[in-house]
Design an enzyme around this catalytic site. Structure first.
Site, short mmCIF file in Angstrom:
data_model
loop_
_atom_site.label_atom_id
_atom_site.label_comp_id
_atom_site.label_asym_id
_atom_site.label_seq_id
_atom_site.Cartn_x
_atom_site.Cartn_y
_atom_site.Cartn_z
N SER A 1 -38.41 -14.12 21.55
CA SER A 1 -39.04 -14.68 22.74
C SER A 1 -38.43 -16.06 23.05
O SER A 1 -37.22 -16.18 23.16
CB SER A 1 -40.56 -14.73 22.53
N ASP B 1 -40.97 -8.06 24.69
CA ASP B 1 -40.96 -9.22 23.79
C ASP B 1 -40.94 -8.79 22.32
O ASP B 1 -41.79 -8.04 21.86
CB ASP B 1 -42.21 -10.04 24.08
#
Length: 293
Positions: free
Chosen positions: A38, A151
């Protein structure tokens, strides 16, 4: 003093990674490989591309954070789009492939169609980073090859094992952006960044803002538990934990202030860092490397 680095996810909290990188360099540590998830994936990729911590900090302080996100696009179902973020990434990384980076680097994502974690270390870096930051429901998933990616923090908030696979004989330093279990609360609200008024009206009318906060708080609690479980299993040599847990994922932050929190966190664990790179531990790593992915 050579190390590998695993940078955790956490949205705006991830600005602290810049301070971690800078203080490590100033203390004489040489980062030979870096993995990220991320926001940690963004910082990992930019650093691996050869930008210094000072250069990264300078660029992020110039960015209008309210314009990083925008209206949803046709790339997939989401509340927000990543047009602004993509533009910034392309300014940093251009057409670089992973093979063009100055040091080994990888970012993680999750294929929602196969329910498998994916380690991205080949191909165009921008595409990989857009996948690792695709927070489910908030940002659109990213199609990379046959995989539909979101993610990486969904399964691996701090990619220690990935960092170890990049440099098996080096100590791995992990940088999570959440509090340890049992130390206060890291539950924060999701603040919708500046988007056109009609969108805000629609969100308010259907109480989506309130529902989103409930979802984010529940997801944050689960991610916090997952982080600690993964750290226990993957066993990094040192953990650096910046005090950023109260920052919301999409908050507009004072970049310099958050960067300083990263520097301060390194200072707190300097004895552990120096012990990890001492020659007995270096020899142990070479003779008995820890389990790799």
């Amino acid at each position: 003093m050579e190390i590998a680095l695993a940078l955790g996810g956490g949205g705006a909290r991830g600005m602290a990674h810049i301070g971690v990188l800078r203080r490590l360099e100033r203390e004489g540590f040489r980062i030979r490989a870096v993995a990220g998830t991320s926001m940690g994936g963004i910082i990992a990729a930019v650093y691996a591309a050869g930008f210094t911590p000072d250069e990264i900090e300078s660029r992020f302080t110039e960015i209008d954070q309210s314009k990083l996100y925008g209206l949803p696009t046709r790339e997939g179902p989401s509340i927000l789009g990543l047009t602004g973020a993509k533009h910034i990434l392309e300014e940093f990384l251009g057409e670089r492939n992973f093979s063009d980076l100055a040091i080994p680097c990888a970012v993680t994502a999750v294929d929602i169609e196969s329910a498998c974690e994916v380690v991205l270390r080949e191909g165009r870096v921008v595409e990989a980073v857009l996948a690792t930051i695709a927070l489910p429901a908030i940002f659109p998933p990213r199609r990379v090859g046959k995989a539909l990616l979101v993610d990486g923090g969904t399964m691996d908030p701090v990619p220690v094992a990935v960092a170890r696979s990049l440099a098996p004989d080096l100590p791995v330093v992990a940088v999570p952006l959440s509090l340890p279990l049992g130390q206060g609360s890291s539950l924060v609200s999701m603040h919708i960044p500046h988007v056109p008024a009609p969108i805000i009206e629609r969100i308010s009318r259907f109480r989506l803002a309130q529902a989103l906060n409930v979802f984010v708080q529940a997801a944050d609690a689960g991610a916090r538990m997952l982080t600690e479980l993964r750290l226990e299993v993957d066993d990094p040599d040192v953990i650096i934990r910046p005090a950023v847990a109260e920052i919301g994922l999409l908050d507009v932050v004072d970049v310099l202030k958050v960067v300083r929190l990263g520097e301060k966190a390194v200072e707190a664990v300097l004895p552990d860092l120096k012990q990890a790179v001492a020659w007995p531990n270096r020899l142990r790593h070479r003779l008995f490397p820890k389990r790799q992915r």
